[in-house]
Write a protein that holds these residues in place. Structure first.
Motif, short mmCIF file in Angstrom:
data_model
loop_
_atom_site.label_atom_id
_atom_site.label_comp_id
_atom_site.label_asym_id
_atom_site.label_seq_id
_atom_site.Cartn_x
_atom_site.Cartn_y
_atom_site.Cartn_z
N ALA A 86 -20.80 -20.41 4.07
CA ALA A 86 -21.63 -21.30 3.51
C ALA A 86 -22.71 -21.78 4.82
N TRP A 87 -21.92 -22.09 5.82
CA TRP A 87 -22.96 -22.35 7.13
C TRP A 87 -23.84 -21.10 7.36
N LEU A 88 -22.98 -19.90 7.37
CA LEU A 88 -23.79 -18.63 7.69
C LEU A 88 -25.07 -18.73 6.69
N GLY A 89 -24.86 -18.81 5.58
CA GLY A 89 -25.64 -18.57 4.43
C GLY A 89 -26.97 -19.39 4.67
N LEU A 90 -26.60 -20.74 5.19
CA LEU A 90 -27.73 -21.64 5.49
C LEU A 90 -28.40 -21.19 6.95
N LEU A 91 -27.70 -20.46 7.90
CA LEU A 91 -28.21 -19.99 8.96
C LEU A 91 -29.23 -18.77 8.79
N SER A 92 -28.83 -18.00 7.91
CA SER A 92 -29.62 -16.85 7.07
C SER A 92 -30.96 -17.24 6.80
N ALA A 93 -30.98 -18.30 6.03
CA ALA A 93 -32.11 -19.17 5.40
C ALA A 93 -33.13 -19.61 6.04
#
Length: 222
Positions: A86-93
């Motif tokens: 989930a955090w990596l998804g936020l980082l990608s965005a």
């Protein structure tokens, strides 16, 4: 195995290395590194493995590993690590929104950081001999540029001056970083001085000349 060719456990190992700015001793990585995973990542040239003092293994993300990670931030990880996903998804965005690269976000190792206490042989090495990620060297070049231009971007800085500021690093290391800029840096450009009468001997000596077409100037956009 996922579509990217890595298992979730191998993907997690890549993120573990990223969390430590691209390198870590195997014994310091949790969950414990499985030999087969390490060897497969090394075979794919995503990581480099070297033996340190007392037999410890140092794992480092290779250039291909950094590129892979930037392209696979939302890939599957082991079920117990869904918070990480989930955090990596936020980082990608965040990276997409701000036009920032993963390597820029992670940043280099703190200057002088060592994975192990240095041996007497290593203690005598210069800064150029210590492990420095490509991102770290790019940042050094940016710092030298700003020192030359008085903190301004959108200005030209001669490579002879850049090299003078980076004298602690050997030419091969600096040239490798300049080559990365030439290959497609979003914020920096290398340029030529086409008037031979405007070139000094120092300019010619400091030029980055990968294929018989020397570059003499670094420019970083505002």
């Amino acid at each position: 195995m996922s579509e990217n060719g890595l298992t979730p456990r191998q993907t997690l190992l890549v993120w573990s290395l990223l969390g430590q700015r691209g390198q870590a001793l195997q014994g310091a990585i949790l969950p414990e590194v499985v030999k087969a995973d390490r060897e497969q990542l090394e075979a794919r040239r995503l990581i480099k493995v070297s033996r340190q003092a007392r037999g410890a293994l140092l794992l480092q993300l290779d250039d291909k590993g950094w590129a892979w990670a930037a392209a696979h931030l939302t890939d599957a990880v082991p079920p117990a690590y869904q918070v990480l996903r989930a955090w990596l998804g936020l980082l990608s965005a965040h990276l997409e929104q701000h036009g920032e690269t993963l390597a820029e976000f992670v940043g280099p190792l703190p200057e002088g950081a060592e994975p192990l206490p240095r041996s007497p042989r290593a203690a005598g090495r210069s800064a150029s001999a210590r492990a420095l990620t490509p991102v770290g060297m790019r940042r050094k070049i940016g710092q030298a540029y700003l020192a030359i231009t008085g903190g301004k971007t959108g200005e030209s800085a001669l490579l002879r001056d850049i090299r003078a500021h980076l004298s602690a690093f050997d030419r091969v290391t600096v040239d490798d970083a300049l080559g990365r800029i030439l290959a497609g840096d979003k914020k920096a450009r290398l340029m030529r001085i086409n008037n031979p009468n405007a070139l000094t001997a120092a300019d010619r000596e400091a030029a980055y000349d990968p294929a018989g077409e020397p570059f003499h100037v670094l420019w970083i956009m505002p």
